[in-house]
Design a protein around this motif. Structure first.
Motif: not given
Length: 502
Positions: A440-445, A447-449
């Protein structure tokens, strides 16, 4: 204008288009993820789908070109690549995009396989060819230099789709020049296509990359991953067995008895599997960790790309004066040092921490690209230049495909271990959460996780995820530098001037 200059222009423009597409895609990946709801694995396949098909087919394309005509195969490659670019722009989901990228690889294989051979057939060995290769290397430098900037500007203003639309008119114009000005040539002793070798080689590569990409999700000791790795190894052994026994192999194994031939392939693999494969993770760091825009990321890449552009023609001029092994060793060593300097990132660092490494790595890339291009076609008889160019491009693309997958596996594995340690005592340390948080940190999402965790723990979990990202990033950058240093040693040891036609 002489035909040889038209040939150089057509080949350089096609190469420019191919490399521009690669560098542009790197910058646009975070935007693609957002628009198509892609996962971290999807982002890896955007690069690997292209690199795998190119690597699997470039040798076959070289053989076909020597037999059917180099201009003809080059033209078909242009047409396929341009059409596939249009499909990429129209992609509604990650799967469609990755299939279109694989088709792009088919066209790219045809162009890559004959580009250097087309230049070599028009320019005599020695200073004239060295100048041509220097100009060709400058094209690589320009593409690398302006690619991230163009990609960032187009992605910010018109959307990531525009980076693929751009290939369509460029490809059409180059196709016109190809038919109007280029000379057709063939190898009178060309071999038949080694289809069993193609099947074994491409199957082995695909299974290897699939295992590397899926390893963290499935478990490295799971039945699936062990089966994929075993099947990949078996197919590679079958490929070697086939190449020793068929009368007309796509990869003649006796060529590797020539030390210079082996050395230049390892040099190409070394730089591709390290710096070029790591551009994905550098982009993710700048956009998803530092929060830069695509255009802002492109601007930050200028130091490495501009320096590469400036050093390429210098390397072309030095080709006839300085031993190739010295240039290769110096260039690979510089790339390794540059990557080493890019490591050790801490949470408070800005992009300028990367700057010294960018400059030194850019100088190294500028030095080695023209040398690899020249030596690759100068260590075999001229009539085998198409095959030699194909082998060299295979090693380049295998390096990128395997590099992206290997670094991704290490990046997520090391990052997950750091998250598990940093988030001890919170739900984030349990089960598959560390893995998911790093991706998630790598993909830019991220906050959603984070929304799935209790509010009181989100700040700690977010910090753990970002620490995991940096830990994985630093690990792969340091390992990439070691690959380059190893490549430098092997190039100096193996490449000898006596094996190179001057």
């Amino acid at each position: 204008m002489d035909r040889k200059w038209w040939t150089l222009i057509a080949v350089s423009v096609a190469t420019f288009m191919l490399l521009l597409d690669i560098t542009v895609v790197n910058v646009a990946l975070p935007s693609i993820r957002k628009d198509l709801n892609a996962s971290f694995t999807d982002l890896q396949w955007v690069l690997d789908a292209y690199a795998l098909t190119l690597a699997a087919l470039v040798l076959t394309a070289g053989s076909l070109a020597d037999r059917l005509g180099r201009r003809k195969v080059f033209a078909w490659g242009l047409a396929i690549f341009s059409a596939a670019s249009l499909l990429c722009a129209l992609a509604p989901d990650p799967t469609f995009l990755n299939v279109a990228r694989a088709i792009q690889g088919v066209g790219g294989a045809a162009m890559f396989a004959v580009s250097l051979a087309l230049v070599a057939q028009e320019f005599a060995a020695g200073r004239e060819r060295g100048v041509a290769m220097g100009l060709y290397g400058s094209t690589i430098g320009v593409a690398v230099a302006v690619g991230p900037l163009i990609g960032g500007a187009l992605t910010d203003s018109l959307g990531w789709e525009s980076i693929f639309y751009l290939n369509v008119p460029i490809g059409a114009l180059t196709l016109v020049v190809t038919f109007a000005r280029l000379r057709e040539s063939r190898d009178p002793h060309a071999t038949r296509v080694d289809w069993p070798g193609v099947a074994a080689f491409s199957g082995s590569l695909f299974l290897l990359v699939l295992a590397l990409v899926r390893g963290n999700d499935e478990g490295w000791t799971s039945t699936l991953i062990l089966s994929l790795l075993s099947a990949s190894a078996a197919l590679m052994l079958a490929f070697v067995w086939i190449e020793f026994r068929v009368s007309e192999p796509m990869l003649p194994m006796p060529l590797f008895r020539r030390r210079a031939f082996t050395g230049v392939q390892l040099a190409a693999f070394g730089v591709s599997s390290s710096l070029f494969a790591l551009f994905l993770y550098l982009t993710l760091y700048m956009q998803n960790y530092l929060g830069l825009t695509p255009f802002g990321t492109g601007l930050r890449y200028l130091p490495v790309t501009v320096v590469s552009f400036l050093f390429a023609p210098i390397a072309g001029l030095l080709l006839s004066r300085v031993p190739a092994r010295v240039l290769l060793g110096t260039g690979l060593g510089a790339v390794g040092l540059g990557l080493y300097l890019m490591g050790g990132i801490s949470p408070d660092d800005e992009w300028t921490t990367l700057l010294p490494g960018f400059v030194i790595a850019g100088a190294g890339v500028g030095l080695i690209n023209p040398v690899i291009a020249d030596v690759a076609v100068s260590v075999v008889p001229k009539q085998q230049s198409g095959m030699a160019a194909g082998i060299n491009d295979t090693f380049r693309q295998v390096g990128i495909a395997v590099g992206v997958a290997v670094w991704g596996a290490i990046f997520v594995g090391r990052g997950s271990a750091e998250v598990r340690k940093a988030a001890a005592g919170t739900p984030a340390a349990d089960g598959s959460h560390p893995h998911e948080l790093v991706e998630a940190a790598s993909s830019g999402n991220l906050n959603q996780v984070l929304a799935a965790f209790p509010p009181q723990s989100r700040q700690a979990v977010a910090k753990a995820a970002r620490d995991g990202f940096l830990d994985g990033f630093n690990e792969v950058v340091y390992l990439g530098s070691l690959v380059c240093f190893a490549g430098a040693v092997l190039a100096v040891w193996l490449v000898r001037e006596g094996d190179i036609e001057r």
